[in-house]
Structures are given as structure tokens and as C-alpha cells.
Design an enzyme around this catalytic site. Structure first.
Site, PDB file in Angstrom:
ATOM      1  N   LEU A 142      -7.540   2.675  -3.066  1.00  0.00           N
ATOM      2  CA  LEU A 142      -7.197   3.961  -2.468  1.00  0.00           C
ATOM      3  C   LEU A 142      -5.870   3.872  -1.732  1.00  0.00           C
ATOM      4  CD1 LEU A 142      -7.614   3.862   0.875  1.00  0.00           C
ATOM      5  CD2 LEU A 142      -9.982   3.975   0.260  1.00  0.00           C
ATOM      6  N   CYS A 171      -0.794  -2.571   3.711  1.00  0.00           N
ATOM      7  CA  CYS A 171      -1.088  -3.325   2.485  1.00  0.00           C
ATOM      8  C   CYS A 171       0.126  -4.012   1.860  1.00  0.00           C
ATOM      9  CB  CYS A 171      -1.754  -2.411   1.468  1.00  0.00           C
ATOM     10  SG  CYS A 171      -3.393  -1.901   1.999  1.00  0.00           S
TER      11      CYS A 171
END
Ligand code: NAD
Length: 445
Positions: A154, A261
Site C-alpha cells: 500500500l 519506506c
């Protein structure tokens, strides 16, 4: 019915738990921060994610979703436990697995029935195996456990859509049973499921993120060169994108990637490969380009302003990208730190990121309630995030409100044709500079 527990109610854990409940499962979400659980139980999300509050409330009311800090009770009666806790960056670039091991230890001490443990967090290749061994060593009760990898793809800001309509589900499993359990859980999502071994699944996640980071760094590198050789990156990427092998996604130049991330996942894979005696040269380059790219705007502005001492600097956008309140690795942070160190007065506006930014700079910055408020009498404006509100602002405000309308846009928010006629000095990434501001004495006003 399968009893599902999700460990961690951050971006991944919470969205996973809510979406599993939404498709019909009964889910308990565990977090170790009582404050988060308290507000979740009121149907409020501790993170900004469009649509999340509504789904939390809906599934609490349908008795499919509960939140607790009582991990012992939750894990003891679980058939499947998803782990979605953080794996931040260590000082040396490696992945910090403390949160994962803490949860693994808690699970080992609590499970009272056979249980599949599913690692959703992004973890270095080989971690699933190690966690399985670790849990088995610490098991309190005579039960069978197995660990499976199910990396998450996601993106913040579109997390619900990305989960409810995922492009694919990756299952890293070592047994038919684990495959069957996870396939059943994911069946209602009706998405393509790819099954492989745990190491490959772990690698899919890193390779995907690192490829995207590399794509961003590549286009930023080309954008910087465009400025030097007189090309326009917008025309260049438009020309490139017609080749379907290249595509038109992730070709927007800017001041570098941030977030929770890409920065850590590039460094973790680079670190891991070096440990294995191999140098991932492409990823190393992506990291290096990104580190420099963060400061492109300040580099440009130094040519116009030899010093920032006493200057009023308007900052538009603080979060690492639009659609989230997350500030992890946001380029705004090192830029603002540098400007403050050099004596600037920062006046910042962001549609949702201010409360989190106040945790970093509670007093050193003046926070505005609107774009207009921070632009008023400013000497310089830096744009760090391409929020829709910023992209659609009235461009005449720069000249109208700023003392000197020098605008440095790190996200290419405006069309050059539109900014050309509003009397500003405007620099962006990979596109020609516009110098149309005339100081009042020069135009004889
Ligand atoms: P996060 O920091 O937002 O959330 C982690 C949560 O875990 C926090 O709420 C924390 O309080 C909780 N926690 C910590 N220890 C705990 C414990 N012992 N028991 C229960 N809860 C505990 O993290 P995130 O952004 O959701 O990321 C989680 C993982 O997913 C990371 O590995 C990340 O790389 C990966 N991932 C993140 C994203 C993203 O967009 N954020 C996307 C894909 C994958």
C-alpha cells in the site's frame, strides 16, 4: 471462523485490520500505545488516511473489529496473527528488527493454539525463517506455529484503495497449510495471488520499492542535467512515457523521495547485499542521488540570496508527499533545519502536517493557517509538497503578498505558461527558470 489478530496499528497494521474486517473477517488489532487504542475505540484513526475513520466506525459497529493493548489475550486465542509493526533504519543503514522480535516474543509466550504468523512488515531476506525459529524456541505451550511472508504494497494517502483493490497479493509460504489458510483469508478480496517461498516474497518487496526509488532518482538525475543543457524535463518525460516499457508513472522530478519506506528500504537492501559480499551499485547510486537532491532548492536559492539571516521564508508543504500527515524522512525537515541554522525565520503551511511538525519544531517556526498567511511579506517561498491546494492556488498571490516574490518549487507544482505572467522569479526542477520580478525601483514605481 478464523480468529485474526493484527499486531501494530500504524499505516500497515491498521489498514490491514480494517480491510480484513471490511471483507467479513473478525479482527482484533493490538498496539502497545494505550492512547492509540483509546482513540481507535472511539472510531477515530490516529493517522491521516482518507476514508479510514468511516470504515473503522462501520466495522466496530458491525462487531467485526476490536482494538486492545491486551496482546496476551488476543494472541492466546488467535488462529492467524499478522505482524505490521515498524522496521525502521538502524544507524548503519540495516533494518532494525527490535519491534518484530518483541512481538515474536510476546506471541511465543501467549499462543495457546496452533497458529499461523504472517509477517507483513518489510523485513530483510531470511527474517521469516529466523522469526519462526525464534518463536519455536520460546514457545510457552505445546502448539504448532508457522511463519509466512505477506509483504504489503500500500501507499500512504491511497492505502484503503491499494488494499481493497490491490494489484497483487504475495504469499511467501513453506507449506500447503499456510498457503490454504492465507488463500482463504484473501479470497473475498478477489485479487491475483502469487505464491512463492518466503525468501522470494521478502525480496519482491525490497526489489519493488528499490526499483521505484531508482526510477525517481534516475529522473531527478536527468532533470538536473536538463537544467544544465537547456532541455525541459517535462517535455523529456512526456516523450519518454509513450514507450510502454517506460510508462508515465514515477517520472515526476522533484527534491527526492522521502517517507517511511523508500529511504530505509534502499539502505537496508544495500546493507544486506554488502553483508553478502555483493555491491548493489544501482541502489547505491539511487541513495546518493537522493541525498543530494533534497537540497536542490537551497542550492538554487543561494545564487540569489548569499545569506538567509533575518529573511522571512514561506514554506508551503511539509509532509513527504500529499495525502498523508507522515513526516518520516520528509525533505522539508533537513531543509528547514538548515535554513533555521542559517538564521532564517520560517513561516510554514501544510494542509494536514502541521500538528506532527510541531512535535519536531514546537516553537522555532511560525505556523500559518493558510497559504496567504505565510506568504505575507515573505522574502522567499519554498515549496516542498505538491498538495492539490498548493497546485491550484492563485499564482498572483506570490507577487501580491510577498516582499520579493522569489519562488523555489521542489515539486513542479505550476505550469510554466501560467507562472510566466505573474511577475515572479520562479525556479523548479529540470525546467527553465523564470525571472520576471522587477524590483520596484527598477520599474520606477
Ligand atoms: P508505523 O510506525 O506507522 O506503525 C507501527 C505500529 O506498531 C505503531 O502503532 C506502534 O505503536 C506499533 N507497535 C510497536 N511495537 C508493538 C508491539 N510490541 N505490539 C503491538 N504494536 C506495536 O509503521 P508502518 O508505516 O505501518 O510500517 C510497518 C511496516 O510495514 C514496516 O516494516 C514498513 O516498512 C512496512 N510498510 C509500510 C508502508 C507504509 O506506507 N507505511 C507500506 C508498505 C510496507
Amino acid at each position: 471462523m478464523t480468529n485474526i489478530t493484527v499486531a501494530g496499528t500504524g499505516y500497515v497494521g491498521l489498514v490491514t485490520g480494517v480491510c480484513l474486517a471490511e471483507v467479513g473477517h473478525k479482527v482484533t488489532c493490538v498496539d502497545n500505545v494505550q492512547e492509540k487504542i483509546n482513540i481507535l475505540n472511539k472510531g477515530i484513526s490516529p493517522i491521516f488516511e482518507p476514508g479510514l475513520d468511516e470504515l473503522i466506525t462501520k466495522n466496530i459497529e458491525a462487531d467485526k473489529l476490536t482494538f486492545t493493548t491486551d496482546f496476551q489475550n488476543a494472541y492466546s486465542r488467535s488462529d492467524v496473527i499478522f505482524i505490521g509493526v515498524g522496521t525502521p533504519e538502524n544507524e548503519d543503514g540495516s533494518a532494525n528488527l527490535n519491534y518484530i522480535y518483541t512481538v515474536a516474543h510476546q506471541i511465543a509466550k501467549s499462543v495457546e493454539r496452533n497458529c499461523l504468523i504472517v509477517i507483513k512488515s518489510t523485513v530483510p531476506i531470511g527474517t521469516n525463517e529466523k522469526i519462526e525459529k525464534f518463536i519455536k524456541q520460546h514457545l510457552e505451550n505445546d502448539v504448532r506455529i508457522e511463519v509466512a511472508s505477506n509483504p504489503e504494497f500500500l501507499a500512504q494517502g491511497t492505502a484503503l484503495r491499494d488494499t481493497l483493490h490491490a494489484s497483487r497479493i504475495i504469499l511467501g509460504v513453506e507449506s500447503e497449510l499456510a498457503k490454504q489458510i492465507l488463500t482463504d483469508i484473501y479470497k473475498p478480496f478477489n485479487q491475483p495471488i502469487l505464491t512463492m517461498n518466503r525468501r522470494s516474497a521478502e525480496m519482491v518487496k525490497y526489489a519493488s520499492n528499490d526499483f521505484l526509488a531508482l526510477k525517481i532518482s534516475f529522473i531527478n538525475d536527468i532533470a538536473n542535467l536538463c537544467e544544465t543543457v537547456g532541455a525541459n524535463i517535462e517535455d523529456v518525460t512526456s516523450g519518454m512515457s509513450y514507450d510502454q516499457r517506460i510508462g508515465d508513472k514515477f517520472l515526476n522530478p522533484g527534491i527526492g523521495y522521502g517517507g517511511s519506506c523508500f529511504p530505509k528500504d534502499t539502505k537496508a537492501l544495500h546493507w544486506l547485499s554488502e553483508e553478502e559480499g555483493y555491491v548493489l551499485r544501482t541502489i547505491k547510486a539511487a541513495i546518493e542521488v537522493n541525498e543530494k537532491q533534497k537540497f536542490q532548492l537551497i542550492k538554487k536559492s543561494r545564487k540569489d540570496f548569499p545569506s538567509f539571516v533575518g529573511l522571512k521564508i514561506a514554506v508551503l508543504g511539509l509532509t513527504f508527499k500529499p495525502g498523508t500527515d507522515d513526516l518520516r524522512e520528509a525533505p522539508s525537515i533537513p531543509n528547514i533545519r538548515l535554513l533555521l541554522n542559517e538564521g532564517a525565520q520560517i513561516h510554514a503551511y501544510d494542509p494536514v502536517g502541521i500538528n506532527n511538525f510541531k512535535k519536531i519544531y514546537p516553537r522555532e517556526i511560525t505556523y500559518g493557517n493558510s497559504i496567504e498567511e505565510v506568504l505575507h511579506e515573505a522574502d522567499i517561498c519554498f515549496i516542498f509538497t505538491e498538495w492539490e491546494e498548493i497546485k491550484s492556488m492563485d499564482l498572483k498571490l506570490f507577487n501580491k503578498l510577498m516582499k520579493t516574490p522569489f519562488v523555489y518549487d521542489g515539486r513542479n507544482c505550476f505550469k510554466l505558461d501560467e507562472i510566466r505572467n505573474v511577475g515572479v522569479n520562479y525556479q523548479s526542477i529540470g525546467r527553465p527558470a523564470i525571472s520576471e520580478y522587477k524590483i520596484k525601483s527598477q520599474v520606477g514605481v
